[in-house]
Design a protein around this motif. Sequence first.
Motif, PDB file in Angstrom:
ATOM      1  N   ILE A  21      25.564 -49.375   2.491  1.00  0.00           N
ATOM      2  CA  ILE A  21      25.863 -47.943   2.398  1.00  0.00           C
ATOM      3  C   ILE A  21      26.048 -47.355   3.791  1.00  0.00           C
ATOM      4  N   LEU A  30      29.058 -43.181  -3.966  1.00  0.00           N
ATOM      5  CA  LEU A  30      29.090 -44.239  -2.960  1.00  0.00           C
ATOM      6  C   LEU A  30      27.942 -45.223  -3.174  1.00  0.00           C
ATOM      7  N   VAL A  31      26.767 -44.707  -3.472  1.00  0.00           N
ATOM      8  CA  VAL A  31      25.605 -45.562  -3.722  1.00  0.00           C
ATOM      9  C   VAL A  31      25.843 -46.438  -4.947  1.00  0.00           C
ATOM     10  N   ILE A  35      21.433 -53.279   0.268  1.00  0.00           N
ATOM     11  CA  ILE A  35      22.170 -52.155  -0.309  1.00  0.00           C
ATOM     12  C   ILE A  35      22.227 -51.009   0.701  1.00  0.00           C
ATOM     13  N   PHE A  36      21.096 -50.711   1.311  1.00  0.00           N
ATOM     14  CA  PHE A  36      21.026 -49.639   2.302  1.00  0.00           C
ATOM     15  C   PHE A  36      21.958 -49.923   3.480  1.00  0.00           C
ATOM     16  N   GLN A  89      28.739 -47.271  -6.372  1.00  0.00           N
ATOM     17  CA  GLN A  89      29.830 -48.213  -6.108  1.00  0.00           C
ATOM     18  C   GLN A  89      29.357 -49.362  -5.227  1.00  0.00           C
ATOM     19  N   THR A  90      28.644 -49.042  -4.164  1.00  0.00           N
ATOM     20  CA  THR A  90      28.172 -50.065  -3.236  1.00  0.00           C
ATOM     21  C   THR A  90      27.208 -51.015  -3.926  1.00  0.00           C
ATOM     22  N   ALA A  91      26.275 -50.485  -4.686  1.00  0.00           N
ATOM     23  CA  ALA A  91      25.311 -51.325  -5.384  1.00  0.00           C
ATOM     24  C   ALA A  91      26.007 -52.237  -6.384  1.00  0.00           C
ATOM     25  N   LYS A 149      29.430 -48.359   5.217  1.00  0.00           N
ATOM     26  CA  LYS A 149      30.526 -47.600   4.610  1.00  0.00           C
ATOM     27  C   LYS A 149      30.573 -46.169   5.137  1.00  0.00           C
ATOM     28  N   LEU A 150      29.416 -45.541   5.284  1.00  0.00           N
ATOM     29  CA  LEU A 150      29.381 -44.174   5.811  1.00  0.00           C
ATOM     30  C   LEU A 150      29.875 -44.119   7.253  1.00  0.00           C
ATOM     31  N   ILE A 161      27.945 -38.876  -2.292  1.00  0.00           N
ATOM     32  CA  ILE A 161      26.956 -39.880  -1.901  1.00  0.00           C
ATOM     33  C   ILE A 161      26.498 -40.677  -3.117  1.00  0.00           C
ATOM     34  N   ARG A 162      26.254 -39.979  -4.204  1.00  0.00           N
ATOM     35  CA  ARG A 162      25.803 -40.671  -5.420  1.00  0.00           C
ATOM     36  C   ARG A 162      26.820 -41.723  -5.846  1.00  0.00           C
TER      37      ARG A 162
END
Length: 57
Positions: free
Chosen positions: A26, A5-6, A22-23, A8-10, A29-30, A2-3
């Motif tokens: 995420i 993914l957060v 951002i949320f 990378q996405t940000a 993607k999830l 998760i960390r």
Amino acid sequence: MIRELVIQTASELSENATIEEIFDAILIKLAVKKGLKDFEDGNSISHEDLLKEIETW
């Protein structure tokens, strides 16, 4: 997982992205990852079966 993914996405979004954007990214993607895993695990139905199921609603 998760960390990463957060992070990378940000980093993929603009520097002016809001926390909501951002949320949302995420969560999307999830959801896609979950859908792909469900498909790989055989937890899906065909388009035709879905249409039949919808008809019973």
